[in-house]
Design a protein around this motif. Structure first.
Motif, mmCIF file in Angstrom:
data_model
loop_
_atom_site.group_PDB
_atom_site.id
_atom_site.type_symbol
_atom_site.label_atom_id
_atom_site.label_comp_id
_atom_site.label_asym_id
_atom_site.label_seq_id
_atom_site.Cartn_x
_atom_site.Cartn_y
_atom_site.Cartn_z
ATOM 1 N N ILE A 94 -32.984 33.032 -21.873
ATOM 2 C CA ILE A 94 -32.822 31.587 -21.336
ATOM 3 C C ILE A 94 -31.782 31.929 -20.282
ATOM 4 C CG2 ILE A 94 -33.338 30.632 -23.678
ATOM 5 C CD1 ILE A 94 -30.530 29.802 -23.867
ATOM 6 N N LYS A 95 -31.090 32.762 -20.145
ATOM 7 C CA LYS A 95 -29.983 32.803 -18.992
ATOM 8 C C LYS A 95 -30.524 32.378 -17.775
ATOM 9 C CE LYS A 95 -26.313 35.849 -17.468
ATOM 10 N NZ LYS A 95 -25.770 37.016 -17.235
ATOM 11 N N PRO A 96 -31.763 32.748 -17.267
ATOM 12 C CA PRO A 96 -32.421 32.429 -16.177
ATOM 13 C C PRO A 96 -32.434 30.779 -15.886
ATOM 14 C CG PRO A 96 -33.571 34.237 -16.571
ATOM 15 C CD PRO A 96 -32.628 33.958 -17.829
ATOM 16 N N GLU A 97 -32.692 30.390 -17.019
ATOM 17 C CA GLU A 97 -32.825 28.593 -17.006
ATOM 18 C C GLU A 97 -31.560 28.242 -16.863
ATOM 19 O OE1 GLU A 97 -34.244 25.001 -20.058
ATOM 20 O OE2 GLU A 97 -34.175 27.036 -20.837
ATOM 21 N N LEU A 98 -30.624 28.824 -17.527
ATOM 22 C CA LEU A 98 -29.257 28.254 -17.478
ATOM 23 C C LEU A 98 -28.657 28.052 -15.957
ATOM 24 C CD1 LEU A 98 -27.572 29.469 -20.925
ATOM 25 C CD2 LEU A 98 -28.714 27.561 -20.425
ATOM 26 N N GLU A 99 -28.910 29.455 -15.424
ATOM 27 C CA GLU A 99 -28.506 29.457 -14.045
ATOM 28 C C GLU A 99 -29.273 28.691 -12.938
ATOM 29 O OE1 GLU A 99 -27.412 34.202 -14.191
ATOM 30 O OE2 GLU A 99 -29.303 33.647 -13.687
ATOM 31 N N ARG A 100 -30.347 28.328 -13.283
ATOM 32 C CA ARG A 100 -31.322 27.480 -12.591
ATOM 33 C C ARG A 100 -30.598 26.192 -12.719
ATOM 34 N NH1 ARG A 100 -34.757 23.746 -13.722
ATOM 35 N NH2 ARG A 100 -35.085 24.403 -15.835
ATOM 36 N N LEU A 101 -30.291 25.677 -14.139
ATOM 37 C CA LEU A 101 -29.748 24.368 -14.057
ATOM 38 C C LEU A 101 -28.568 24.172 -13.282
ATOM 39 C CD1 LEU A 101 -30.696 23.886 -17.849
ATOM 40 C CD2 LEU A 101 -31.542 22.527 -16.217
ATOM 41 N N ALA A 102 -27.781 25.359 -13.576
ATOM 42 C CA ALA A 102 -26.386 25.230 -12.927
ATOM 43 C C ALA A 102 -26.374 24.983 -11.425
ATOM 44 C CB ALA A 102 -25.540 26.446 -13.272
ATOM 45 N N ALA A 103 -27.531 25.577 -10.702
ATOM 46 C CA ALA A 103 -27.692 25.348 -9.440
ATOM 47 C C ALA A 103 -28.367 24.194 -9.122
ATOM 48 C CB ALA A 103 -28.703 26.418 -9.016
ATOM 49 N N GLN A 104 -29.134 23.673 -9.759
ATOM 50 C CA GLN A 104 -29.820 22.339 -9.845
ATOM 51 C C GLN A 104 -28.669 21.317 -9.647
ATOM 52 O OE1 GLN A 104 -32.986 21.452 -12.600
ATOM 53 N NE2 GLN A 104 -32.630 19.241 -12.171
ATOM 54 N N PHE A 105 -27.923 21.312 -10.487
ATOM 55 C CA PHE A 105 -26.781 20.379 -10.639
ATOM 56 C C PHE A 105 -25.415 20.609 -9.725
ATOM 57 C CE2 PHE A 105 -28.997 19.848 -14.653
ATOM 58 C CZ PHE A 105 -29.442 18.551 -14.409
ATOM 59 N N GLU A 106 -25.667 21.581 -9.027
ATOM 60 C CA GLU A 106 -24.417 22.013 -8.194
ATOM 61 C C GLU A 106 -23.095 22.294 -8.608
ATOM 62 O OE1 GLU A 106 -24.480 19.066 -5.158
ATOM 63 O OE2 GLU A 106 -26.459 19.815 -4.284
ATOM 64 N N VAL A 107 -23.215 22.878 -10.003
ATOM 65 C CA VAL A 107 -21.817 23.456 -10.681
ATOM 66 C C VAL A 107 -21.862 24.918 -10.817
ATOM 67 C CG1 VAL A 107 -21.619 21.138 -11.697
ATOM 68 C CG2 VAL A 107 -23.208 22.884 -13.005
ATOM 69 N N ALA A 108 -22.777 25.699 -10.279
ATOM 70 C CA ALA A 108 -22.594 26.999 -10.600
ATOM 71 C C ALA A 108 -21.377 27.795 -10.369
ATOM 72 C CB ALA A 108 -23.950 27.749 -9.550
ATOM 73 N N ASP A 109 -20.684 27.071 -9.245
ATOM 74 C CA ASP A 109 -19.358 27.923 -9.261
ATOM 75 C C ASP A 109 -18.315 27.514 -10.239
ATOM 76 O OD1 ASP A 109 -20.160 28.886 -6.766
ATOM 77 O OD2 ASP A 109 -19.365 27.296 -5.669
ATOM 78 N N ASP A 110 -18.608 26.581 -11.022
ATOM 79 C CA ASP A 110 -17.725 26.302 -12.244
ATOM 80 C C ASP A 110 -18.151 26.745 -13.644
ATOM 81 O OD1 ASP A 110 -15.669 25.155 -10.924
ATOM 82 O OD2 ASP A 110 -16.953 23.157 -10.147
ATOM 83 N N ILE A 111 -19.419 27.398 -13.717
ATOM 84 C CA ILE A 111 -19.966 27.768 -15.157
ATOM 85 C C ILE A 111 -19.910 29.473 -14.921
ATOM 86 C CG2 ILE A 111 -22.038 28.138 -16.308
ATOM 87 C CD1 ILE A 111 -22.910 25.277 -15.556
ATOM 88 N N ALA A 112 -19.257 30.174 -15.919
ATOM 89 C CA ALA A 112 -19.353 31.527 -15.971
ATOM 90 C C ALA A 112 -20.045 31.789 -17.258
ATOM 91 C CB ALA A 112 -17.998 31.929 -16.252
ATOM 92 N N LEU A 113 -20.907 33.105 -17.296
ATOM 93 C CA LEU A 113 -21.805 33.606 -18.374
ATOM 94 C C LEU A 113 -21.538 34.969 -18.466
ATOM 95 C CD1 LEU A 113 -25.407 31.767 -17.450
ATOM 96 C CD2 LEU A 113 -23.614 31.211 -19.172
ATOM 97 N N PRO A 114 -20.132 35.195 -18.937
ATOM 98 C CA PRO A 114 -19.910 36.667 -18.844
ATOM 99 C C PRO A 114 -20.532 37.479 -20.015
ATOM 100 C CG PRO A 114 -18.173 35.384 -19.838
ATOM 101 C CD PRO A 114 -19.209 34.445 -19.534
ATOM 102 N N GLY A 115 -21.209 37.080 -20.666
ATOM 103 C CA GLY A 115 -21.901 37.852 -21.978
ATOM 104 C C GLY A 115 -21.149 37.971 -23.079
ATOM 105 N N PHE A 116 -21.472 38.983 -23.627
ATOM 106 C CA PHE A 116 -20.710 39.318 -25.132
ATOM 107 C C PHE A 116 -19.178 39.756 -24.915
ATOM 108 C CE2 PHE A 116 -19.235 42.481 -28.083
ATOM 109 C CZ PHE A 116 -19.342 41.825 -29.187
ATOM 110 N N VAL A 117 -18.276 39.371 -25.587
ATOM 111 C CA VAL A 117 -16.930 39.765 -25.520
ATOM 112 C C VAL A 117 -16.510 40.209 -26.912
ATOM 113 C CG1 VAL A 117 -16.315 38.256 -23.511
ATOM 114 C CG2 VAL A 117 -16.134 37.430 -25.919
ATOM 115 N N GLU A 118 -15.631 41.305 -27.191
ATOM 116 C CA GLU A 118 -15.143 41.726 -28.391
ATOM 117 C C GLU A 118 -14.536 40.568 -29.116
ATOM 118 O OE1 GLU A 118 -15.874 44.379 -30.063
ATOM 119 O OE2 GLU A 118 -17.343 45.466 -28.365
#
Length: 231
Positions: A94-118
């Motif tokens: 679902i990561k591509p969908e989340l990135e698409r939504l972030a771009a659609q709502f023009e908030v991509a610069d304020d959303i981070a998806l760094p993945g798994f962290v220890e």
């Protein structure tokens, strides 16, 4: 309690005869990991507040609704959204969908998806709000972990654990499942009026290893004293 209700319904056992014991998710190492540093510029002094989500990037977690809610909250005040977690190879990505939504709502610069962290606990402790947007949960370990770090929580009122962890709204905002507008409102309310950390940490003791071990011991002791109970 939701799991107990399901068991009672499926088995025919009176729910009053079922003991509910929560997951022992608040472990001593959690408190040790909270103080470890976080190497991310968003958590530097003077930066906008960070809303944090944690979980596998799967449909159940409904991070799409969280992104939509964040976009609404971001339109009203500066803030950022970070979602920790990785894709599950057994489920659609679902990561591509989340990135698409972030771009659609023009908030991509304020959303981070760094993945798994220890060590997600250090991130929890530094976030301004922890948000759970799940469609359903058996329990919701991350909610108990978040309040153990003293971080305010906004959660969907999904079946079945989050509402119980949050005392049905006493220790955090509960909003309907899939309702981005309500989730945004809950986030904004919590940013403006966060719960007292000491109250949340005290509540989290209900999910500590010591508390849960004592509850298991209580059940075992009663079953030995009343053989019929163990049957």
């Amino acid at each position: 309690q939701g799991v107990a209700d399901d068991i009672a319904q499926m088995s025919g056992v009176n729910v009053g005869k079922i003991d509910v014991i929560f997951n022992p998710v608040v472990k001593p190492e959690l408190h040790q990991k909270v103080s470890q540093p976080v190497d991310h510029p968003w958590f530097a002094t003077g930066q906008p507040p960070v809303i944090l989500g944690v979980g596998r990037l799967v449909k159940q977690k409904d991070f799409a609704t969280l992104v939509k809610a964040f976009a609404q909250a971001r339109a009203q005040r500066p803030c950022r959204l970070m979602i920790l977690g990785k894709e599950d190879p057994r489920e659609p990505d679902i990561k591509p969908e989340l990135e698409r939504l972030a771009a659609q709502f023009e908030v991509a610069d304020d959303i981070a998806l760094p993945g798994f962290v220890e060590n997600p606990y250090a991130y929890m402790a530094r976030a301004s709000v922890f948000a759970l947007s799940s469609i359903y949960e058996g329990f919701g370990n991350v909610v108990a972990e978040a309040i153990a770090t003293g971080t305010p929580v906004v959660s969907t009122d999904c079946e079945s654990g989050p509402a119980e962890i949050l005392g049905h709204g006493r220790y955090g905002e509960l909003v309907p499942v899939g309702d981005a507008e309500a989730l945004a409102k809950g986030i904004l309310t919590t940013l403006s009026n966060p719960a007292e950390p000491t109250i949340l940490i005290e509540r989290a003791k209900a999910f500590s290893v010591d508390t849960i071990v004592n509850q298991y011991l209580s059940v075992i002791t009663r079953s030995r004293q009343s053989p019929r109970l163990s049957q």
